[in-house]
Design a protein around this motif. Structure first.
Motif, PDB file in Angstrom:
ATOM      1  N   ILE A   1      -5.754   8.131  15.862  1.00  0.00           N
ATOM      2  CA  ILE A   1      -5.673   7.973  14.404  1.00  0.00           C
ATOM      3  C   ILE A   1      -6.837   7.122  13.900  1.00  0.00           C
ATOM      4  O   ILE A   1      -7.513   7.475  12.928  1.00  0.00           O
ATOM      5  CB  ILE A   1      -4.327   7.330  13.999  1.00  0.00           C
ATOM      6  N   GLY A   2      -7.081   5.998  14.586  1.00  0.00           N
ATOM      7  CA  GLY A   2      -8.134   5.087  14.153  1.00  0.00           C
ATOM      8  C   GLY A   2      -9.499   5.749  14.129  1.00  0.00           C
ATOM      9  O   GLY A   2     -10.235   5.665  13.148  1.00  0.00           O
TER      10      GLY A   2
ATOM     11  N   ILE B   1      -9.041  -8.529  -0.005  1.00  0.00           N
ATOM     12  CA  ILE B   1      -9.063  -7.918   1.323  1.00  0.00           C
ATOM     13  C   ILE B   1      -9.610  -8.897   2.354  1.00  0.00           C
ATOM     14  O   ILE B   1      -9.054  -9.046   3.446  1.00  0.00           O
ATOM     15  CB  ILE B   1      -9.895  -6.614   1.323  1.00  0.00           C
TER      16      ILE B   1
ATOM     17  N   PHE C   1      -6.737  -0.526   7.501  1.00  0.00           N
ATOM     18  CA  PHE C   1      -6.770  -0.968   8.897  1.00  0.00           C
ATOM     19  C   PHE C   1      -6.159  -2.357   9.020  1.00  0.00           C
ATOM     20  O   PHE C   1      -5.378  -2.642   9.923  1.00  0.00           O
ATOM     21  CB  PHE C   1      -8.209  -1.007   9.418  1.00  0.00           C
ATOM     22  N   ASN C   2      -6.558  -3.217   8.077  1.00  0.00           N
ATOM     23  CA  ASN C   2      -6.060  -4.573   8.111  1.00  0.00           C
ATOM     24  C   ASN C   2      -4.534  -4.599   7.974  1.00  0.00           C
ATOM     25  O   ASN C   2      -3.848  -5.357   8.658  1.00  0.00           O
ATOM     26  CB  ASN C   2      -6.711  -5.386   6.993  1.00  0.00           C
TER      27      ASN C   2
ATOM     28  N   PHE D   1      -2.506  -2.367   9.004  1.00  0.00           N
ATOM     29  CA  PHE D   1      -1.939  -1.982  10.296  1.00  0.00           C
ATOM     30  C   PHE D   1      -1.931  -3.160  11.265  1.00  0.00           C
ATOM     31  O   PHE D   1      -0.972  -3.354  12.017  1.00  0.00           O
ATOM     32  CB  PHE D   1      -2.714  -0.803  10.897  1.00  0.00           C
ATOM     33  N   GLY D   2      -3.016  -3.944  11.241  1.00  0.00           N
ATOM     34  CA  GLY D   2      -3.057  -5.141  12.077  1.00  0.00           C
ATOM     35  C   GLY D   2      -1.901  -6.072  11.734  1.00  0.00           C
ATOM     36  O   GLY D   2      -1.224  -6.606  12.609  1.00  0.00           O
TER      37      GLY D   2
ATOM     38  N   MET E   1     -15.074   3.049   1.952  1.00  0.00           N
ATOM     39  CA  MET E   1     -15.011   2.064   3.033  1.00  0.00           C
ATOM     40  C   MET E   1     -14.075   0.876   2.751  1.00  0.00           C
ATOM     41  O   MET E   1     -13.264   0.521   3.596  1.00  0.00           O
ATOM     42  CB  MET E   1     -16.434   1.566   3.308  1.00  0.00           C
TER      43      MET E   1
ATOM     44  N   ALA F   1     -11.848   6.667  10.931  1.00  0.00           N
ATOM     45  CA  ALA F   1     -13.167   6.033  10.837  1.00  0.00           C
ATOM     46  C   ALA F   1     -14.268   7.065  10.691  1.00  0.00           C
ATOM     47  O   ALA F   1     -15.275   6.843  10.033  1.00  0.00           O
ATOM     48  CB  ALA F   1     -13.420   5.174  12.073  1.00  0.00           C
TER      49      ALA F   1
ATOM     50  N   THR G   1      -4.431 -11.913   8.572  1.00  0.00           N
ATOM     51  CA  THR G   1      -4.083 -11.157   9.778  1.00  0.00           C
ATOM     52  C   THR G   1      -4.569 -11.891  11.019  1.00  0.00           C
ATOM     53  O   THR G   1      -3.880 -11.940  12.039  1.00  0.00           O
ATOM     54  CB  THR G   1      -4.714  -9.752   9.736  1.00  0.00           C
TER      55      THR G   1
ATOM     56  N   LEU H   1     -10.493   1.708   3.351  1.00  0.00           N
ATOM     57  CA  LEU H   1     -10.153   1.941   4.749  1.00  0.00           C
ATOM     58  C   LEU H   1     -10.012   0.615   5.494  1.00  0.00           C
ATOM     59  O   LEU H   1      -9.072   0.433   6.266  1.00  0.00           O
ATOM     60  CB  LEU H   1     -11.214   2.821   5.419  1.00  0.00           C
ATOM     61  N   VAL H   2     -10.951  -0.303   5.237  1.00  0.00           N
ATOM     62  CA  VAL H   2     -10.867  -1.611   5.880  1.00  0.00           C
ATOM     63  C   VAL H   2      -9.535  -2.268   5.523  1.00  0.00           C
ATOM     64  O   VAL H   2      -8.855  -2.840   6.363  1.00  0.00           O
ATOM     65  CB  VAL H   2     -12.049  -2.514   5.463  1.00  0.00           C
TER      66      VAL H   2
ATOM     67  N   ASN I   1      -7.505 -10.231   5.413  1.00  0.00           N
ATOM     68  CA  ASN I   1      -8.067 -10.073   6.744  1.00  0.00           C
ATOM     69  C   ASN I   1      -7.984 -11.392   7.499  1.00  0.00           C
ATOM     70  O   ASN I   1      -7.591 -11.447   8.668  1.00  0.00           O
ATOM     71  CB  ASN I   1      -9.527  -9.635   6.584  1.00  0.00           C
TER      72      ASN I   1
ATOM     73  N   ALA J   1       0.911  -5.222  10.366  1.00  0.00           N
ATOM     74  CA  ALA J   1       2.156  -4.589  10.806  1.00  0.00           C
ATOM     75  C   ALA J   1       2.379  -4.824  12.298  1.00  0.00           C
ATOM     76  O   ALA J   1       3.514  -5.020  12.742  1.00  0.00           O
ATOM     77  CB  ALA J   1       2.109  -3.094  10.498  1.00  0.00           C
ATOM     78  N   GLY J   2       1.285  -4.817  13.065  1.00  0.00           N
ATOM     79  CA  GLY J   2       1.383  -5.096  14.500  1.00  0.00           C
ATOM     80  C   GLY J   2       1.959  -6.478  14.752  1.00  0.00           C
ATOM     81  O   GLY J   2       2.872  -6.657  15.564  1.00  0.00           O
TER      82      GLY J   2
END
Lengths: 465, 104
Positions: free
Chosen positions: A75-76, A219, A95-96, A98-99, A88, A80, A226, A91-92, A223, A101-102
């Protein structure tokens, strides 16, 4: 014994890779290597986690891990590869999220484990709760930021008195976290679920009142959050790569946030609490004022006989995908002996440095890009300035109107040039929601239409002149 | 209160390390030019996906019949990996655009 020492050593090397990688990423010459180095560090870290020593008896479950890794990588990488350079920042942000969420997932599993009544030291519990909160806020906050940049988030969707509600929410969460950390036996499933819900909700209510123009700062801030969340998780797992990698990102993220704020001449508090573009100032009554239009052929002639032309690119140029045609125009003019330079405002595009990436994509030489100070010096002798899809960054209200939401932001002083031509889709105000006095000045002429079509038209005209 | 003070006492070396690491993080990117803000943010963002390591450790330690733990761990790894893989790839893509014109 040796096994666990080697494991620790691998994590150490991985951390050092992160440090050097990040350092190299902050200099233009070494940036690519820095990124590769950081990625190598990450791969080493993941391999070590997969095959290294653990704090307990390993069950492994390699099947589950392999599927999860494969899915994430696929997916990543696809995201990308597919994304447009203009998208961009979104998307950043995604992604952040998702981090975040992890981190949230890790904290949830850890907390649910505590429900069975394991003895938990004070520090550890508070750390897990903080990780849960930060992960959740970073997750939903990033999603809102993504939605706002993408334009799919309804700007009206925010709480009334959001500033007060947010402070109250934050207080409730912090008090609850401290209380349960001191009284671990009081932890119940209801509390865990309640905390998850409140934290997720706080992410929404925290970011939703912040204006779209401030999203890059948000953002960068999320970031950093995160990173802090990862560091907290690192404490819980007594894992040093997570801890120090997370701290590095957290600390550098805060600095980057502040640097971005400086570029816009706003304080972090203003961004996070203040309301960008919420109130429009008094100078919005432009109903009966007229702007002057310029025809494409006239402009072509004018450009051909100019000595020095400056281009001020903005997000409008990027969305119209006009950077390549813009480059064509530049080459044509250079052939005629016209000096063409680009004046790049620090926040041109949607993120600091975003415009540089976009212009680099269409092969504009690095030396042609002037930063704010050089551009303003250069603007004084320029014959024609082409403002393409930019608005707020050339708005004189930032200097003159203290009631304007963009007041105090350094701008490109295009008025110092002999002639200003503004490429614009319509008379709609820019991202900050303020009308631009510049359009009504004597020196200014407008060329309405899609930036790409206007530029290709201009290229055609130039070829014929 | 006692718990907090004794926690600080037991972890003093760790607190030192924490402070140094925070300082290092702020110093390391102190002089970054605006051109690199976006790539740097994206690269740092990829590093923050380091929680994937925690996810892997978690799943390796989760009993095979603890489906809840495995499921959430699975989600955690997947999400964090998207962050990591996507983050580095997208940073690489951005930076390659700066590089290609140097050659030409």
């Amino acid at each position: 014994m040796i096994y666990s020492s080697i494991t620790d050593l691998c994590y150490l090397i991985s951390t050092v890779f992160f440090i050097i990688g990040l350092k190299r990423l902050s200099s233009p010459k070494t940036a690519t290597k820095g990124n590769a180095l950081a990625a190598t560090g990450m791969i080493l870290g993941i391999l070590t986690a997969l095959f290294g020593a653990l704090g307990g008896e390993p069950v492994n479950n390699y099947g589950v891990i392999a599927v999860a890794l494969a899915l994430g990588i696929t997916i990543g990488l696809i995201a990308a590869k597919k994304v447009e350079m203009t998208a961009m920042p979104e998307l950043v942000s995604l992604f952040n999220g998702f981090g975040g969420a992890g981190t949230l997932a890790l904290a949830v599993v850890e907390l649910v484990g505590y429900l069975s009544g394991v003895e938990v030291p004070f520090g550890v519990l508070l750390t897990v709760l903080s990780a849960l909160f930060i992960g959740a806020v970073s997750f939903t906050g990033s999603l809102v930021a993504f939605g706002k940049l993408k334009g799919i988030w309804n700007e009206k969707l925010k709480l009334p008195y959001s500033a007060y509600i947010n402070v109250l929410l934050l207080l409730i969460v912090v008090i609850a976290m401290v209380f349960y950390s001191i009284n671990p036996s009081a932890i119940s499933l209801g509390f865990v679920l309640g905390l998850i819900f409140l934290s997720l909700f706080y992410g929404f209510s925290f970011v939703s009142p912040i204006g779209g123009g401030d999203m890059p700062v948000v953002i960068a801030f999320l970031n950093s959050l995160t990173g802090i969340g990862a560091a907290l998780a690192g404490i819980v797992y007594t894992n040093n790569v997570m801890l120090f990698g997370g701290i590095l990102v957290g600390a550098s993220g805060i600095i980057l946030t502040v640097l971005m704020c400086n570029a816009m001449n706003r304080s972090l508090a203003q961004v996070l609490v203040g309301n960008f573009g919420g109130t429009s100032s008094s100078s919005s009554d432009d109903g009966d004022r007229v702007v002057k239009e310029v025809s494409m052929s006239d402009l072509a002639v004018q450009l051909k006989y100019a000595k020095k032309v400056l281009v001020v690119p903005g997000y409008g140029l990027a969305v119209a995908q006009a950077q390549h045609v813009c480059r064509e125009l530049e080459v044509l003019l250079e052939d005629e002996g016209v000096e063409v330079k680009y004046a790049i405002h620090p926040v041109a595009g949607r993120m600091p440095g975003h415009m540089n990436v976009l212009l680099a994509e269409s092969d504009v030489p690095y030396e042609k890009l002037l930063d704010l100070d050089d551009a303003n010096k250069s603007l004084e002798g320029a014959d024609v300035v082409l403002v393409i899809g930019a608005n707020d960054v050339v708005n004189p209200a930032a200097k003159t109107d203290s009631g304007s939401p963009i007041y105090g932001m350094p701008i490109l002083e295009v008025e110092n040039a002999h002639q200003v031509v503004v490429f614009k889709r319509s008379m709609n105000p820019g991202y900050a929601g303020v009308q631009n006095e510049l359009f009504f000045k004597d020196k200014t002429k407008m060329l309405f239409g899609d930036a790409k079509q206007s530029l290709s038209g201009l290229v055609k005209e130039l070829a014929e002149v | 209160m006692d718990a907090i003070i004794s926690w600080i006492g037991e972890n003093i070396l760790f607190i030192y390390l924490l402070i140094f690491a925070i300082y290092l993080g702020t110093e390391i990117i102190g002089k970054v030019p605006v051109v690199l803000h976006t790539p740097l943010m994206s690269g740092a963002n990829a590093i923050s996906g380091v929680v994937v390591i925690g996810g892997i450790i978690l799943v390796r330690l989760t009993p095979s019949d603890d489906y809840f733990g495995l499921f959430i761990g699975f989600l955690g790894i997947t999400f964090a990996t998207i962050n990591v893989a996507g983050g580095f790839a997208v940073t690489q893509r951005m930076l390659s655009m700066f590089n290609k014109k140097k050659k030409s």
